[in-house]
Motif scaffolding. Structure first.
Motif, PDB file in Angstrom:
ATOM      1  N   LEU A  39      35.826  23.116 -14.713  1.00 27.90           N
ATOM      2  CA  LEU A  39      35.818  23.527 -13.317  1.00 27.90           C
ATOM      3  C   LEU A  39      36.370  24.939 -13.154  1.00 27.90           C
ATOM      4  O   LEU A  39      35.856  25.718 -12.341  1.00 27.90           O
ATOM      5  CB  LEU A  39      36.628  22.539 -12.469  1.00 27.90           C
ATOM      6  CG  LEU A  39      35.773  21.473 -11.751  1.00 27.90           C
ATOM      7  CD1 LEU A  39      35.073  20.580 -12.770  1.00 27.90           C
ATOM      8  CD2 LEU A  39      36.622  20.642 -10.798  1.00 27.90           C
ATOM      9  N   ILE A  94      41.384  20.054   0.234  1.00 28.98           N
ATOM     10  CA  ILE A  94      41.669  19.569  -1.120  1.00 28.98           C
ATOM     11  C   ILE A  94      43.163  19.730  -1.394  1.00 28.98           C
ATOM     12  O   ILE A  94      43.723  20.803  -1.160  1.00 28.98           O
ATOM     13  CB  ILE A  94      40.836  20.337  -2.158  1.00 28.98           C
ATOM     14  CG1 ILE A  94      39.336  20.040  -1.960  1.00 28.98           C
ATOM     15  CG2 ILE A  94      41.254  19.982  -3.587  1.00 28.98           C
ATOM     16  CD1 ILE A  94      38.425  20.903  -2.799  1.00 28.98           C
ATOM     17  N   THR A 139      37.513  17.434  -7.828  1.00 28.99           N
ATOM     18  CA  THR A 139      37.088  18.515  -6.953  1.00 28.99           C
ATOM     19  C   THR A 139      38.179  19.576  -6.950  1.00 28.99           C
ATOM     20  O   THR A 139      39.357  19.264  -7.083  1.00 28.99           O
ATOM     21  CB  THR A 139      36.851  18.020  -5.519  1.00 28.99           C
ATOM     22  OG1 THR A 139      38.036  17.358  -5.047  1.00 28.99           O
ATOM     23  CG2 THR A 139      35.683  17.069  -5.459  1.00 28.99           C
ATOM     24  N   ASP A 147      37.528  16.456   1.672  1.00 27.57           N
ATOM     25  CA  ASP A 147      36.339  17.229   2.056  1.00 27.57           C
ATOM     26  C   ASP A 147      36.725  18.412   2.944  1.00 27.57           C
ATOM     27  O   ASP A 147      36.035  19.436   2.965  1.00 27.57           O
ATOM     28  CB  ASP A 147      35.343  16.341   2.802  1.00 27.57           C
ATOM     29  CG  ASP A 147      34.749  15.256   1.923  1.00 27.57           C
ATOM     30  OD1 ASP A 147      34.713  15.451   0.692  1.00 27.57           O
ATOM     31  OD2 ASP A 147      34.335  14.219   2.458  1.00 27.57           O
ATOM     32  N   GLU A 163      36.784  12.156 -12.030  1.00 27.08           N
ATOM     33  CA  GLU A 163      35.985  12.956 -11.114  1.00 27.08           C
ATOM     34  C   GLU A 163      36.940  13.888 -10.386  1.00 27.08           C
ATOM     35  O   GLU A 163      37.929  13.428  -9.811  1.00 27.08           O
ATOM     36  CB  GLU A 163      35.236  12.069 -10.114  1.00 27.08           C
ATOM     37  CG  GLU A 163      34.196  11.173 -10.774  1.00 27.08           C
ATOM     38  CD  GLU A 163      33.438  10.312  -9.787  1.00 27.08           C
ATOM     39  OE1 GLU A 163      33.744  10.399  -8.573  1.00 27.08           O
ATOM     40  OE2 GLU A 163      32.555   9.550 -10.214  1.00 27.08           O
ATOM     41  N   ARG A 190      32.743  15.905 -13.566  1.00 26.42           N
ATOM     42  CA  ARG A 190      33.067  14.571 -14.084  1.00 26.42           C
ATOM     43  C   ARG A 190      33.209  14.655 -15.593  1.00 26.42           C
ATOM     44  O   ARG A 190      32.490  15.410 -16.262  1.00 26.42           O
ATOM     45  CB  ARG A 190      31.962  13.580 -13.720  1.00 26.42           C
ATOM     46  CG  ARG A 190      32.188  12.180 -14.298  1.00 26.42           C
ATOM     47  CD  ARG A 190      30.964  11.291 -14.167  1.00 26.42           C
ATOM     48  NE  ARG A 190      30.712  10.902 -12.784  1.00 26.42           N
ATOM     49  CZ  ARG A 190      29.563  11.063 -12.160  1.00 26.42           C
ATOM     50  NH1 ARG A 190      28.535  11.641 -12.801  1.00 26.42           N
ATOM     51  NH2 ARG A 190      29.407  10.679 -10.919  1.00 26.42           N
ATOM     52  N   LYS A 245      34.291  26.119  -4.113  1.00 26.92           N
ATOM     53  CA  LYS A 245      34.558  24.711  -4.406  1.00 26.92           C
ATOM     54  C   LYS A 245      33.655  24.252  -5.544  1.00 26.92           C
ATOM     55  O   LYS A 245      32.492  24.650  -5.633  1.00 26.92           O
ATOM     56  CB  LYS A 245      34.322  23.832  -3.177  1.00 26.92           C
ATOM     57  CG  LYS A 245      35.331  24.027  -2.068  1.00 26.92           C
ATOM     58  CD  LYS A 245      35.118  23.001  -0.956  1.00 26.92           C
ATOM     59  CE  LYS A 245      36.157  23.146   0.142  1.00 26.92           C
ATOM     60  NZ  LYS A 245      36.002  22.112   1.192  1.00 26.92           N
ATOM     61  N   GLU A 246      34.206  23.392  -6.387  1.00 24.36           N
ATOM     62  CA  GLU A 246      33.428  22.825  -7.490  1.00 24.36           C
ATOM     63  C   GLU A 246      33.807  21.362  -7.682  1.00 24.36           C
ATOM     64  O   GLU A 246      34.904  20.923  -7.301  1.00 24.36           O
ATOM     65  CB  GLU A 246      33.671  23.601  -8.786  1.00 24.36           C
ATOM     66  CG  GLU A 246      32.840  24.870  -8.943  1.00 24.36           C
ATOM     67  CD  GLU A 246      31.351  24.596  -9.088  1.00 24.36           C
ATOM     68  OE1 GLU A 246      30.965  23.432  -9.323  1.00 24.36           O
ATOM     69  OE2 GLU A 246      30.564  25.558  -8.946  1.00 24.36           O
ATOM     70  N   TRP A 247      32.885  20.648  -8.289  1.00 25.61           N
ATOM     71  CA  TRP A 247      33.083  19.228  -8.607  1.00 25.61           C
ATOM     72  C   TRP A 247      32.617  18.990 -10.026  1.00 25.61           C
ATOM     73  O   TRP A 247      31.657  19.622 -10.493  1.00 25.61           O
ATOM     74  CB  TRP A 247      32.289  18.360  -7.637  1.00 25.61           C
ATOM     75  CG  TRP A 247      32.379  16.886  -7.894  1.00 25.61           C
ATOM     76  CD1 TRP A 247      33.277  16.010  -7.368  1.00 25.61           C
ATOM     77  CD2 TRP A 247      31.527  16.094  -8.745  1.00 25.61           C
ATOM     78  NE1 TRP A 247      33.049  14.738  -7.830  1.00 25.61           N
ATOM     79  CE2 TRP A 247      31.978  14.755  -8.685  1.00 25.61           C
ATOM     80  CE3 TRP A 247      30.432  16.395  -9.571  1.00 25.61           C
ATOM     81  CZ2 TRP A 247      31.367  13.730  -9.401  1.00 25.61           C
ATOM     82  CZ3 TRP A 247      29.835  15.359 -10.280  1.00 25.61           C
ATOM     83  CH2 TRP A 247      30.296  14.042 -10.189  1.00 25.61           C
TER      84      TRP A 247
END
Length: 313
Positions: free
Chosen positions: A295, A195, A267, A192, A265, A284, A280-282
């Motif tokens: 992403l 990364i 990030t 968090d 998953e 799945r 930032k991106e996330w």
């Protein structure tokens, strides 16, 4: 009995992780009835020779692997143990990653004077790191810090913490774990906050693509979940054509889904070196290639490609 010559950088960490791999391969070979023995060959890479310039200024990709890969192609060695984060996106023709073993802890960590945490560091504290990615994310979290470049092997950077007046240095936790130096870690940095770089904590064991003996042996050492996560992270890196000149990172976690399959998953981050802008991106998905591209494309829509272009990526 086949003699397998193993190429490695000559740093303490490189030798330690290579010897750990060799011991595991000996067990695998013995259990499989494969007759072989191992010998080490130390190789100095360009990245090892240039220690007075930051990695971002040295430029180029594969700073720590090109000479070793050439030794593979020349037949001087039969396999090489790389830190996967050092591997360029473009694969060398004629070579293959025969195994991606179980990943060590991928997080960054803080080693500090007085064993204090990141939040406890005083304003203006001197923090050493060789990574623009770490620098950008630390400054985004705590812009009051004085982040400075520090190069060298893991042991020399630990010495510089004491000898050159740094309050803290940031290292990959995996290296300290492999060296048996967990007690030096003051704090693990959560993804968090920071990364990790692509494939941090993972090893890539490389051999010639036509060496059936090595491919068979190394294939028994593969960790499927690690390989899946690393594939997604590296796809993201390749789609953006990122390198050490760019503050860029990605971290994928593999989870079992309800249908008995695998879900990833991930990030990811791209930013400016001063931390003034972080994208930032996330996401799945079950396909690592599609997830990496997804992403990357999301970030391109937000201007990541422009940041990379401006930084020379």
């Amino acid at each position: 009995m086949r003699t397998i010559t193993v190429g490695t950088r000559q740093s303490a960490l490189a030798l330690t992780q290579t010897n750990q791999v060799i011991e595991r391969l000996k067990e695998i070979a013995e259990n499989a009835g494969i007759a072989c023995r191992f010998e080490l060959k130390k190789i100095i890479t360009r990245g090892d020779r240039i220690l007075d310039v930051t990695l971002s200024k040295v430029g180029g990709k594969g700073l720590f692997v090109k000479e070793i890969e050439q030794a593979l192609l020349d037949g001087a060695i039969d396999m090489a143990v790389h830190s996967m984060k050092d591997m360029p996106w473009e694969r060398q023709e004629g070579l293959s990653i025969g195994a991606t073993p179980l990943r060590e802890d991928p997080r960054d960590c803080l080693v500090t004077r007085g064993n204090v945490s990141l939040s406890e560091l005083p304003r203006g504290a001197r923090v050493g790191t060789s990574s623009l990615r770490r620098s950008a994310q630390l400054l985004a979290y705590r812009p009051d810090l004085n982040v400075e470049s520090i190069r060298g092997n893991i042991d020399s950077r630990l010495r510089k913490l004491e000898e050159e007046g740094f309050d803290a240095i940031v290292l990959a936790a995996a290296g300290l774990h492999r060296m048996g130096w967990k007690d030096r870690i003051s704090e693990y940095l959560s993804p968090d906050i920071c990364i990790p770089t692509v494939a941090q904590g993972a090893l890539g064991i490389e051999c010639r693509a036509d060496d059936a003996f090595m491919l068979d042996l190394l294939g028994r050492f593969e960790d499927a979940d690690t390989a899946l996560a690393v594939r997604a992270e590296r796809q993201f890196l390749g789609r953006l054509n990122g390198g050490c000149q760019i503050p860029i990172g990605a971290y994928a976690v593999v989870k079992d889904d309800a249908a008995g399959g695998k879900q990833l998953e991930m990030t990811a981050v791209v930013g400016t070196p001063d931390g003034s802008r972080l994208i930032k991106e996330w996401g799945r998905g079950s396909d690592p290639i599609q997830l990496g591209d997804l992403l990357a494309d999301k970030m391109i829509e937000q201007g990541a490609d422009r940041i990379i272009a401006e930084l020379g990526g």
